[in-house]
Write a protein that holds these residues in place. Structure first.
Motif, short mmCIF file in Angstrom:
data_model
loop_
_atom_site.label_atom_id
_atom_site.label_comp_id
_atom_site.label_asym_id
_atom_site.label_seq_id
_atom_site.Cartn_x
_atom_site.Cartn_y
_atom_site.Cartn_z
N TYR A 9 0.65 -1.50 0.13
CA TYR A 9 0.10 -0.21 -0.11
C TYR A 9 0.66 1.32 0.20
O TYR A 9 1.74 1.41 0.68
CB TYR A 9 -1.22 0.11 1.28
CG TYR A 9 -2.02 -1.12 1.28
CD1 TYR A 9 -3.11 -0.99 0.59
CD2 TYR A 9 -1.84 -2.23 2.12
CE1 TYR A 9 -3.96 -2.38 0.55
CE2 TYR A 9 -2.74 -3.43 2.12
CZ TYR A 9 -4.05 -3.64 1.14
OH TYR A 9 -4.74 -4.22 1.37
N ASP A 10 0.22 2.26 -0.42
CA ASP A 10 1.16 4.04 -0.69
C ASP A 10 0.22 4.70 0.35
O ASP A 10 -0.97 4.17 0.28
CB ASP A 10 0.63 4.54 -2.13
CG ASP A 10 1.92 4.44 -2.50
OD1 ASP A 10 3.00 4.89 -2.15
OD2 ASP A 10 2.60 4.31 -3.35
N PHE A 11 0.41 5.61 0.97
CA PHE A 11 -0.06 6.31 1.31
C PHE A 11 -1.91 6.98 0.55
O PHE A 11 -2.70 6.60 1.66
CB PHE A 11 0.49 7.74 0.96
CG PHE A 11 1.65 7.73 2.37
CD1 PHE A 11 2.35 7.01 3.02
CD2 PHE A 11 2.54 8.68 2.05
CE1 PHE A 11 3.25 7.04 4.32
CE2 PHE A 11 3.91 8.70 2.56
CZ PHE A 11 4.23 7.41 3.23
N SER A 12 -1.20 6.85 -0.32
CA SER A 12 -2.94 7.46 -1.03
C SER A 12 -4.33 5.84 -0.53
O SER A 12 -5.04 6.24 -1.15
CB SER A 12 -2.95 7.60 -2.61
OG SER A 12 -2.43 6.56 -2.85
N ASP A 13 -3.31 4.90 -0.48
CA ASP A 13 -4.14 3.56 -0.54
C ASP A 13 -4.90 3.18 0.49
O ASP A 13 -6.01 2.24 0.95
CB ASP A 13 -3.51 2.77 -0.99
CG ASP A 13 -3.16 2.37 -2.36
OD1 ASP A 13 -3.40 3.16 -3.12
OD2 ASP A 13 -1.89 2.50 -2.45
#
Ligand code: 5GP
Length: 344
Positions: A9-13
């Protein structure tokens, strides 16, 4: 060949789930944290936000302002010896000298001779996966036992452990997520930052080390997510760029009056041309950073206060009294849409 099927996961996920909280005001939140480091045994107390060692971010003027708020600056590695000698003693606790492998040892000996070697050393290379890099970290640890060593960048738990066991107190985590970085395009390499921080901090903390999440923060919410993922420190490039203190020249559009400044990756053609023009082995080197024009933002202090205000706000939403409690109070929820973009 092997495929790791687990989604990273990325921060935006993700978003952080709000929880019952006793704190009604951001003032009640304490953003300072005290660390005692594994190898140096040094103690550092402050707000664990860090200006990146990019030449458009980690300047001495940035350090002067950030130090007033007890946050850290990793100075970029192209300061001259004279510049480094000018750093006032009163900010030295909040400043890291950055070195690479090539000239690193000589710079450290030189500063030590002049009694100007401060207590934090950041050893920075784009690719922290080489044997040579771990060996260099070992050497610096042996020679400078009592210094806080930050080393990176890596993005996987095994290499985080290896760097800590080689003598790093703090490992810088993040490959490919930076705002001026194109490594994921050029090399196809990287790990989404939220998962990288969760996994690397888990392995670091198990053996008494710390991690610094480096790259990928686009707003204060991302900083909170990095702390939620268990980062001990969070390093910022683009968010802290474009200010008066960043050694920039301002371009003004005569028609619109809009002011912009240049921001570029340290592996961009712009930076390579500026610092390495004669000896980079052009036939093998591909640029891994970009040059962009960003909005001029005025004094860095305003931005810093906004960012800190955002992290304080997270704390009040999740019931965290101290920055250290953020990860304990964090539950991430996976989302397929993070923001309402109607007016973007
Ligand atoms: P940001 O906060 O702007 O998203 O990310 C900052 C980080 O990007 C820096 O601290 C550094 O680790 C990384 N970075 C800076 N310049 C470059 C570059 O040219 N290429 C790559 N791959 N990463 C860069």
């Amino acid at each position: 060949m092997h495929i790791d099927n687990e989604i990273k996961y990325d921060f935006s996920d993700v978003l952080i789930k709000p929880k019952r909280s006793y704190y009604t005001s951001r003032k009640e939140v304490d953003l300072e944290r005290e660390f005692k480091f594994k190898w140096s045994k040094q103690i550092w107390k402050g707000i664990p936000l860090v200006a990146s060692n990019m030449d458009t971010v980690g300047t001495i003027d940035t350090a002067r302002v950030l130090s007033n708020y007890n946050t850290l600056t990793c100075l970029h590695k192209f300061h001259s010896a004279e510049n480094l000698l000018e750093i006032p003693n009163k900010i030295k606790n909040n400043v890291a000298i950055t070195i690479g492998i090539a000239e690193g040892m000589n710079i450290l000996y030189d500063l030590q001779d002049k009694e100007r070697l401060f207590k934090i050393i950041c050893i920075d290379v784009a690719n922290g996966y080489t044997e040579q890099f771990s060996d260099f970290v070992k050497k610096v640890r042996t020679e400078f036992e009592d210094k806080i060593i930050i080393a990176g960048n890596v993005c996987t738990p095994e290499m985080t452990e290896q760097l800590i066991l080689s003598g790093a107190d703090i490992v810088k985590v993040g490959i490919g997520g930076g705002s001026a970085c194109i490594t994921r395009k050029v090399a196809g390499v990287g790990i989404p930052q939220l998962s990288a921080v969760i996994e690397c901090s888990d392995s670091a903390h198990g053996i008494g080390g710390m991690v610094m999440s480096d790259g990928g923060c686009t707003c204060s919410g991302d900083i909170s997510k990095a702390f939620g993922a268990n980062a001990d420190f969070v390093m910022l490039g683009g968010l802290l760029a474009g200010h008066d203190e960043n050694s920039i020249s301002i371009n003004e559009n005569k028609k619109t009056g809009e002011k912009t400044v240049e921001f570029y990756g340290m592996a961009s053609n712009k930076a390579l041309g500026k610092y390495y023009s004669n000896n980079m082995g052009k036939e093998y080197k591909a640029s891994e950073g970009k040059l962009v024009q960003i909005k001029y933002k005025g004094p860095i202090e305003n931005t810093l206060l906004d960012l800190l205000g955002g992290v304080r706000s997270t704390c009040t939403y999740i019931g965290a009294k101290k920055i250290k409690d953020i990860s304990k109070c964090t539950t991430f929820v996976c989302v397929n849409n993070q923001l309402n973009n109607l007016f973007n």
